[in-house]
Design a protein around this motif. Structure first.
Motif, mmCIF file in Angstrom:
data_model
loop_
_atom_site.group_PDB
_atom_site.id
_atom_site.type_symbol
_atom_site.label_atom_id
_atom_site.label_comp_id
_atom_site.label_asym_id
_atom_site.label_seq_id
_atom_site.Cartn_x
_atom_site.Cartn_y
_atom_site.Cartn_z
ATOM 1 N N PRO A 1 0.794 -1.241 0.000
ATOM 2 C CA PRO A 1 0.000 0.000 0.000
ATOM 3 C C PRO A 1 0.820 1.282 0.000
ATOM 4 O O PRO A 1 0.348 2.316 -0.483
ATOM 5 N N LYS A 2 2.051 1.234 0.529
ATOM 6 C CA LYS A 2 2.877 2.435 0.537
ATOM 7 C C LYS A 2 3.678 2.522 -0.760
ATOM 8 O O LYS A 2 4.154 1.507 -1.263
ATOM 9 N N LYS A 3 3.819 3.708 -1.286
ATOM 10 C CA LYS A 3 4.555 3.909 -2.524
ATOM 11 C C LYS A 3 5.617 4.988 -2.326
ATOM 12 O O LYS A 3 5.436 5.925 -1.556
ATOM 13 N N MET A 4 6.721 4.825 -3.050
ATOM 14 C CA MET A 4 7.730 5.875 -3.045
ATOM 15 C C MET A 4 7.201 7.059 -3.848
ATOM 16 O O MET A 4 6.633 6.887 -4.933
ATOM 17 N N THR A 5 7.400 8.266 -3.319
ATOM 18 C CA THR A 5 6.863 9.467 -3.969
ATOM 19 C C THR A 5 7.836 10.102 -4.941
ATOM 20 O O THR A 5 7.473 11.017 -5.670
ATOM 21 N N ASN A 6 9.087 9.620 -4.953
ATOM 22 C CA ASN A 6 10.072 10.221 -5.845
ATOM 23 C C ASN A 6 9.696 9.976 -7.298
ATOM 24 O O ASN A 6 9.475 8.845 -7.722
ATOM 25 N N ALA A 7 9.628 11.041 -8.069
ATOM 26 C CA ALA A 7 9.295 10.910 -9.489
ATOM 27 C C ALA A 7 10.516 10.499 -10.300
ATOM 28 O O ALA A 7 10.389 9.926 -11.380
ATOM 29 N N VAL A 8 11.703 10.786 -9.789
ATOM 30 C CA VAL A 8 12.941 10.498 -10.510
ATOM 31 C C VAL A 8 13.514 9.175 -10.003
ATOM 32 O O VAL A 8 13.685 8.990 -8.799
ATOM 33 N N VAL A 9 13.805 8.284 -10.921
ATOM 34 C CA VAL A 9 14.335 6.972 -10.567
ATOM 35 C C VAL A 9 15.606 6.712 -11.355
ATOM 36 O O VAL A 9 15.646 6.905 -12.567
ATOM 37 N N SER A 10 16.637 6.290 -10.667
ATOM 38 C CA SER A 10 17.891 5.911 -11.329
ATOM 39 C C SER A 10 18.661 4.996 -10.391
ATOM 40 O O SER A 10 18.786 5.282 -9.200
ATOM 41 N N GLY A 11 19.158 3.886 -10.920
ATOM 42 C CA GLY A 11 19.885 2.929 -10.102
ATOM 43 C C GLY A 11 18.951 1.961 -9.402
ATOM 44 O O GLY A 11 17.733 2.176 -9.334
ATOM 45 N N LEU A 12 19.510 0.889 -8.900
ATOM 46 C CA LEU A 12 18.725 -0.080 -8.146
ATOM 47 C C LEU A 12 18.359 0.488 -6.780
ATOM 48 O O LEU A 12 18.860 1.540 -6.373
ATOM 49 N N SER A 13 17.494 -0.209 -6.075
ATOM 50 C CA SER A 13 16.983 0.279 -4.793
ATOM 51 C C SER A 13 17.942 -0.056 -3.654
ATOM 52 O O SER A 13 18.692 -1.039 -3.711
ATOM 53 N N ILE A 14 17.877 0.744 -2.617
ATOM 54 C CA ILE A 14 18.566 0.408 -1.371
ATOM 55 C C ILE A 14 18.071 -0.962 -0.911
ATOM 56 O O ILE A 14 16.879 -1.236 -0.918
ATOM 57 N N GLY A 15 18.999 -1.818 -0.524
ATOM 58 C CA GLY A 15 18.645 -3.168 -0.118
ATOM 59 C C GLY A 15 18.932 -4.202 -1.182
ATOM 60 O O GLY A 15 19.033 -5.396 -0.878
ATOM 61 N N GLU A 16 19.067 -3.779 -2.425
ATOM 62 C CA GLU A 16 19.426 -4.697 -3.497
ATOM 63 C C GLU A 16 20.945 -4.735 -3.644
ATOM 64 O O GLU A 16 21.656 -3.854 -3.157
ATOM 65 N N ASP A 17 21.431 -5.747 -4.326
ATOM 66 C CA ASP A 17 22.872 -5.880 -4.533
ATOM 67 C C ASP A 17 23.347 -4.985 -5.669
ATOM 68 O O ASP A 17 22.693 -4.890 -6.715
ATOM 69 N N GLN A 18 24.484 -4.333 -5.453
ATOM 70 C CA GLN A 18 25.117 -3.587 -6.520
ATOM 71 C C GLN A 18 25.589 -4.574 -7.590
ATOM 72 O O GLN A 18 26.348 -5.491 -7.289
ATOM 73 N N PRO A 19 25.145 -4.432 -8.832
ATOM 74 C CA PRO A 19 25.487 -5.430 -9.853
ATOM 75 C C PRO A 19 26.974 -5.432 -10.210
ATOM 76 O O PRO A 19 27.675 -4.426 -10.079
#
Length: 406
Positions: free
Chosen positions: A223-241
């Protein structure tokens, strides 16, 4: 074969001494209740989640010791922080239910195990994140199922405060498990709640794995959503590829060294720049990164990854970065480049960087992304912000050694 969290596997139940019965069991079981959002049940169908409540004690602490910890051949401590969806704010009061195999790969029974929880075995328990979001589980390192190709794993179900229904996050697996890579190549992990890959350290005879959980990350119908309209890079908590840029200047000059493969043990700071380079800002960031890398030595590796596809020439791009490195007196920070943010050959595409943005700054610890900033401007305040994060995200086990890997 399916993914671990979607698998149907053989559940081994210890019946009479050495006699073992194999029965079919689903890692998820049946749905346990009505939808809690307009789009459906949070997390989707969660088979087995009804066993979250079987034998659950009234008092649950932030630390739990499983039956597997006692007399374990390989004791294991799993510890970390539960964060809200933004990966920054700690989440308190979150219940985590875990269940796993013993050191023979079996869900063995034990005294006092509720009848309806037999299929989860005796090595199970609960923790509740404390006021700072922290939790710890003392258990044994599980073994893989006998004569199977699934890597060893630990199941986790999550119940958030105010919710009636739990959802599952990625099973915890071990990066040194020889069964892991063949399995995940065929069946990539979902990164529900963040990457479930554990990288163990050694505290004497105890293996220690730091595992943070990001509530709602990659969870359907959350139910909760991130409000940031700008997205770049993987999310915090994911592995750096892993990826293989061209090193124009720095310690690995002339190579294709992978940032996380070669320097992934401690902190890494990567500045990605695409088609909108601000060279004045880049210079300031590189000077800061060089200073931090010099003072922290092996505990921090800094990278600049230039991914401007406009007018790309490998030869000219290399000359450009060599000139920049010489002018700034760079010694420790790696100045690298790739043809574009979408390049396949260098595997840069895995980073999911938006080339139209001025910059994306990624901070990882032991290969796990712990902070991310988009278009963060250089300056004293933000330099102090990053420096403080490097200190705060070390944790209690940052300098422990890794076990020898084959």
């Amino acid at each position: 074969m399916m993914t671990i969290t979607q698998c149907r596997f053989l559940l081994f139940v210890l019946l009479f001494g050495p006699v073992i019965l194999a029965t079919t069991f689903s890692c998820k079981g049946q749905s346990t209740g009505e939808p809690v959002t307009a789009n459906g049940q949070v997390g989707g169908n969660c088979e087995g989640c009804e066993l979250f409540f079987a034998g659950m004690p009234e008092q649950i602490n932030s630390v739990d010791t499983s039956e597997g910890w006692r007399n374990a051949k390989q004791p294991l401590l799993i510890t970390g922080t539960v964060f809200e969806l933004n990966g920054v704010d700690p989440a308190s009061g979150v219940l985590i239910y875990y269940w796993q195999t013993d050191e023979q790969g079996l869900y063995s029974r034990g005294p006092g195990l509720p009848a309806d929880a037999q299929q989860h075995g005796r090595i199970r328990g609960w923790v509740k994140s404390d006021e700072k979001g922290r939790y710890s589980i003392y258990t044994n390192r599980p073994a893989a199922y006998p004569n199977d190709q699934l890597p060893a794993h630990i199941h986790l179900f999550i119940l958030e405060p105010g919710s009636k229904l739990p959802y599952y996050v990625d099973d915890l697996v071990f990066d040194d498990d020889p069964l892991l890579i063949p399995h995940t190549k065929k069946y990539p992990m979902e990164n529900r709640g963040g990457s479930g890959v554990l990288r163990v350290l050694l505290d004497g005879k105890v293996q220690v794995a730091v595992h943070d959980i990001i509530l709602g990350l990659n969870i359907p119908n959350y139910p909760k959503k991130m409000t940031n309209a700008v997205v770049s890079g993987l999310s915090i908590g994911e592995d750096q590829p892993s990826f293989i840029p061209y090193h124009a200047y720095g310690p690995d000059r002339g190579s294709r060294a992978c940032p996380v493969c070669k320097y992934g043990r401690y902190h890494g700071l990567i500045l990605f720049v695409g088609n909108r380079p601000d060279w004045a800002a880049i210079r300031q960031w590189l000077v800061f990164m060089e200073k931090e890398s010099t003072s922290r030595q092996q505990y921090l590796k800094g990278y600049f990854v230039y991914a401007n596809e406009q007018g790309y020439s490998k030869k000219n791009r290399e000359k450009e970065l060599v000139k920049l490195g010489e002018e700034l007196g760079i010694k420790r920070v790696a100045l690298t480049f790739v043809p574009s943010v979408d390049d396949f050959e260098t595997e840069m595409k895995l980073n999911k960087i938006d080339a139209s943005l001025e910059s994306t700054l990624i901070l990882y610890r032991h290969r796990r992304i712990v902070a991310k900033f988009i278009n963060l401007q250089p300056g004293t305040m933000n330099f102090e912000l990053i420096s403080d994060l490097l200190d705060k995200t070390r944790g209690d086990y940052f300098e422990l050694p890794e076990p020898a890997h084959q």
